[in-house]
Design a protein around this motif. Structure first.
Motif, PDB file in Angstrom:
ATOM      1  N   MET A 145       8.792  24.910   4.754  1.00  0.00           N
ATOM      2  CA  MET A 145       9.258  24.047   5.839  1.00  0.00           C
ATOM      3  C   MET A 145       9.383  22.606   5.331  1.00  0.00           C
ATOM      4  SD  MET A 145       7.190  23.544   9.423  1.00  0.00           S
ATOM      5  CE  MET A 145       7.299  25.274   9.894  1.00  0.00           C
ATOM      6  N   ASP A 146      10.479  21.921   5.667  1.00  0.00           N
ATOM      7  CA  ASP A 146      10.591  20.492   5.374  1.00  0.00           C
ATOM      8  C   ASP A 146       9.705  19.735   6.361  1.00  0.00           C
ATOM      9  OD1 ASP A 146      12.385  20.457   3.205  1.00  0.00           O
ATOM     10  OD2 ASP A 146      14.082  20.747   4.543  1.00  0.00           O
ATOM     11  N   VAL A 147       8.715  19.022   5.840  1.00  0.00           N
ATOM     12  CA  VAL A 147       7.755  18.307   6.690  1.00  0.00           C
ATOM     13  C   VAL A 147       7.690  16.851   6.239  1.00  0.00           C
ATOM     14  CG1 VAL A 147       5.369  18.133   7.488  1.00  0.00           C
ATOM     15  CG2 VAL A 147       6.385  20.390   7.087  1.00  0.00           C
ATOM     16  N   ILE A 148       7.973  15.941   7.150  1.00  0.00           N
ATOM     17  CA  ILE A 148       7.847  14.509   6.887  1.00  0.00           C
ATOM     18  C   ILE A 148       6.764  13.961   7.802  1.00  0.00           C
ATOM     19  CG2 ILE A 148       9.006  12.279   6.847  1.00  0.00           C
ATOM     20  CD1 ILE A 148      11.658  13.843   6.580  1.00  0.00           C
ATOM     21  N   VAL A 149       5.768  13.332   7.210  1.00  0.00           N
ATOM     22  CA  VAL A 149       4.657  12.760   7.959  1.00  0.00           C
ATOM     23  C   VAL A 149       4.811  11.238   7.964  1.00  0.00           C
ATOM     24  CG1 VAL A 149       2.157  12.580   8.193  1.00  0.00           C
ATOM     25  CG2 VAL A 149       3.174  14.650   7.214  1.00  0.00           C
ATOM     26  N   ILE A 150       4.831  10.667   9.154  1.00  0.00           N
ATOM     27  CA  ILE A 150       5.005   9.216   9.292  1.00  0.00           C
ATOM     28  C   ILE A 150       3.673   8.575   9.674  1.00  0.00           C
ATOM     29  CG2 ILE A 150       6.262   7.357  10.419  1.00  0.00           C
ATOM     30  CD1 ILE A 150       8.418   9.350  11.174  1.00  0.00           C
ATOM     31  N   ARG A 151       3.159   7.734   8.800  1.00  0.00           N
ATOM     32  CA  ARG A 151       1.961   6.956   9.133  1.00  0.00           C
ATOM     33  C   ARG A 151       2.415   5.723   9.919  1.00  0.00           C
ATOM     34  NH1 ARG A 151      -1.522   7.503   3.435  1.00  0.00           N
ATOM     35  NH2 ARG A 151      -2.647   9.389   4.080  1.00  0.00           N
ATOM     36  N   ILE A 152       2.413   5.870  11.227  1.00  0.00           N
ATOM     37  CA  ILE A 152       2.926   4.813  12.101  1.00  0.00           C
ATOM     38  C   ILE A 152       1.929   3.664  12.180  1.00  0.00           C
ATOM     39  CG2 ILE A 152       3.638   4.261  14.471  1.00  0.00           C
ATOM     40  CD1 ILE A 152       4.550   7.189  14.742  1.00  0.00           C
ATOM     41  N   GLY A 153       2.451   2.455  12.076  1.00  0.00           N
ATOM     42  CA  GLY A 153       1.609   1.278  12.260  1.00  0.00           C
ATOM     43  C   GLY A 153       1.298   1.083  13.725  1.00  0.00           C
ATOM     44  N   LEU A 161       0.852  -1.197   0.000  1.00  0.00           N
ATOM     45  CA  LEU A 161       0.000   0.000   0.000  1.00  0.00           C
ATOM     46  C   LEU A 161       0.883   1.240   0.000  1.00  0.00           C
ATOM     47  CD1 LEU A 161      -2.971   1.014   0.254  1.00  0.00           C
ATOM     48  CD2 LEU A 161      -2.560   1.104   2.730  1.00  0.00           C
ATOM     49  N   PRO A 162       0.746   2.116  -1.010  1.00  0.00           N
ATOM     50  CA  PRO A 162       1.613   3.295  -1.075  1.00  0.00           C
ATOM     51  C   PRO A 162       1.471   4.181   0.155  1.00  0.00           C
ATOM     52  CG  PRO A 162       0.457   2.966  -3.152  1.00  0.00           C
ATOM     53  CD  PRO A 162      -0.161   2.025  -2.166  1.00  0.00           C
ATOM     54  N   ALA A 163       2.553   4.823   0.531  1.00  0.00           N
ATOM     55  CA  ALA A 163       2.532   5.674   1.716  1.00  0.00           C
ATOM     56  C   ALA A 163       1.692   6.911   1.512  1.00  0.00           C
ATOM     57  CB  ALA A 163       3.958   6.066   2.103  1.00  0.00           C
ATOM     58  N   ASP A 164       1.505   7.342   0.270  1.00  0.00           N
ATOM     59  CA  ASP A 164       0.730   8.549   0.018  1.00  0.00           C
ATOM     60  C   ASP A 164      -0.692   8.242  -0.435  1.00  0.00           C
ATOM     61  OD1 ASP A 164       1.321   7.557  -2.479  1.00  0.00           O
ATOM     62  OD2 ASP A 164       2.065   9.466  -3.305  1.00  0.00           O
ATOM     63  N   SER A 165      -1.202   7.062  -0.082  1.00  0.00           N
ATOM     64  CA  SER A 165      -2.600   6.740  -0.381  1.00  0.00           C
ATOM     65  C   SER A 165      -3.500   7.812   0.228  1.00  0.00           C
ATOM     66  CB  SER A 165      -2.969   5.373   0.197  1.00  0.00           C
ATOM     67  OG  SER A 165      -2.187   4.353  -0.359  1.00  0.00           O
ATOM     68  N   SER A 166      -4.518   8.233  -0.513  1.00  0.00           N
ATOM     69  CA  SER A 166      -5.392   9.297  -0.011  1.00  0.00           C
ATOM     70  C   SER A 166      -6.150   8.827   1.223  1.00  0.00           C
ATOM     71  CB  SER A 166      -6.364   9.739  -1.102  1.00  0.00           C
ATOM     72  OG  SER A 166      -7.137   8.647  -1.560  1.00  0.00           O
ATOM     73  N   PRO A 167      -6.511   9.752   2.110  1.00  0.00           N
ATOM     74  CA  PRO A 167      -7.117   9.372   3.396  1.00  0.00           C
ATOM     75  C   PRO A 167      -8.441   8.624   3.242  1.00  0.00           C
ATOM     76  CG  PRO A 167      -6.319  11.623   3.486  1.00  0.00           C
ATOM     77  CD  PRO A 167      -6.211  11.194   2.052  1.00  0.00           C
ATOM     78  N   PRO A 190      14.071  17.231   2.176  1.00  0.00           N
ATOM     79  CA  PRO A 190      13.038  16.281   1.756  1.00  0.00           C
ATOM     80  C   PRO A 190      11.772  16.934   1.212  1.00  0.00           C
ATOM     81  CG  PRO A 190      13.059  16.482   4.137  1.00  0.00           C
ATOM     82  CD  PRO A 190      14.233  17.258   3.638  1.00  0.00           C
ATOM     83  N   GLY A 191      11.551  18.225   1.515  1.00  0.00           N
ATOM     84  CA  GLY A 191      10.305  18.856   1.105  1.00  0.00           C
ATOM     85  C   GLY A 191       9.160  18.333   1.941  1.00  0.00           C
ATOM     86  N   TYR A 192       8.057  17.937   1.297  1.00  0.00           N
ATOM     87  CA  TYR A 192       6.939  17.307   2.003  1.00  0.00           C
ATOM     88  C   TYR A 192       6.889  15.841   1.610  1.00  0.00           C
ATOM     89  CZ  TYR A 192       2.251  15.998   3.487  1.00  0.00           C
ATOM     90  OH  TYR A 192       1.189  15.355   4.085  1.00  0.00           O
ATOM     91  N   ARG A 193       6.901  14.966   2.602  1.00  0.00           N
ATOM     92  CA  ARG A 193       6.872  13.521   2.345  1.00  0.00           C
ATOM     93  C   ARG A 193       5.848  12.841   3.248  1.00  0.00           C
ATOM     94  NH1 ARG A 193      11.736  11.537  -0.182  1.00  0.00           N
ATOM     95  NH2 ARG A 193      12.799  13.364  -1.053  1.00  0.00           N
ATOM     96  N   LEU A 194       5.174  11.862   2.698  1.00  0.00           N
ATOM     97  CA  LEU A 194       4.351  10.927   3.469  1.00  0.00           C
ATOM     98  C   LEU A 194       5.032   9.574   3.400  1.00  0.00           C
ATOM     99  CD1 LEU A 194       0.556  11.437   2.632  1.00  0.00           C
ATOM    100  CD2 LEU A 194       1.515  11.087   4.900  1.00  0.00           C
TER     101      LEU A 194
END
Length: 268
Positions: A156-164, A124-130, A200-204
């Motif tokens: 701003m460099d923002v990294i969002v981690i979808r934690i399991g 499942l891709p990390a940037d799957s829509s909500p 990194p810019g913006y990353r999911l």
């Protein structure tokens, strides 16, 4: 050499407690913010007792900070009012304080529950829509959107981690943990990659270990330098006698959150 100062909100929570000793480094100061009482272990730690909803306290906490790891907030389902106040409004308060203070790197803790009603398909891709499964999941989707906004508006460099699921072991989660587990050591490796990745810019990205039963793509996290060394499968035998998820809990990423009552605290 000037110390790197990293602010961690929610540092007394489950993930914060696990990451605190693992993110200590020579030349790094951890500024630890939580409502719960904490004690500094040595001079490399600074304690701030405050809420992420307190704009004045957050402004002060962000002064002199190089990077921010935002873990603060309700970590499970709660009432809409509490979720809105702490998770969504609180995150905006944190991001605005970071922007005003010139913090250039922000790491936001999202969750698999932001996409809880996506099916358990492989890779499942990390940037799957909500597709949130709860009010909690909605708040995490909002956090992701706020991170995107603050990157696009302010650079701003923002990294969002979808934690399991980040626990010492996957055992408290039952068989589902064999899929969702992020080991504490892998968690630290992931945060270090997020702290050090250039521009990194913006990353999911997904925050999970490279589990044998993993259904989440790790390519996005690996592009930042993350390398998982752990696998929940070593606990499979201990979980063999536990009942496997059925129905929606087996069909969807969010597991039991997909059928739990909305607005009611759920410990797991």
């Amino acid at each position: 050499m000037t110390d790197q100062r990293v602010l961690i909100t929610g540092s007394a929570g489950v993930v914060g407690t696990l990451m605190r000793p693992r993110l200590k480094r020579d030349g790094r100061v951890l500024r630890l913010l939580d409502l719960a009482p904490q004690t500094a272990s040595d001079a490399s730690e600074e304690i701030v007792t405050a809420s992420v909803t307190d704009a004045e306290a957050m402004a002060s906490a962000c002064e002199g900070v190089d990077a921010l790891i935002h873990l603060g907030g309700h970590s499970r389902e709660n009432s809409w009012e509490a979720t809105l106040d702490v998770n969504i409004n609180g995150t905006q308060t944190v991001l605005e304080a970071a922007r005003a203070a010139g913090v250039s790197r922000v790491i936001l803790a999202s969750s698999n529950h932001a996409v809880g009603f996506r099916r358990n398909d492989s890779d499942l891709p990390a940037d799957s829509s909500p597709r949130p499964d709860t009010y909690y999941g909605v708040s995490k989707a909002a956090i992701e959107a706020l991170g995107s906004l603050y990157h696009s508006r302010f650079g701003m460099d923002v990294i969002v981690i979808r934690i399991g699921s980040c626990f010492e072991t996957p055992l408290p989660l039952g068989p589902r943990g064999l899929t969702t587990w992020l080991s504490p050591d892998d968690g630290a490796r992931l945060f270090e990659a997020c702290l050090s990745a250039p521009s990194p810019g913006y990353r999911l990205i997904w925050g999970v270990s490279d589990n044998t039963r993993r259904i989440y793509s790790l390519s996005e996290a690996e592009a930042l330098g993350y390398k998982s060394l752990d696998d929940a499968e070593v606990y499979a035998e201990q979980l063999a006698s536990k009942p496997a998820p059925t129905g929606a809990a087996a069909e969807y990423v969010g597991g039991p959150f997909c059928t739990a009552p909305l607005g009611v605290f759920n410990p797991l």
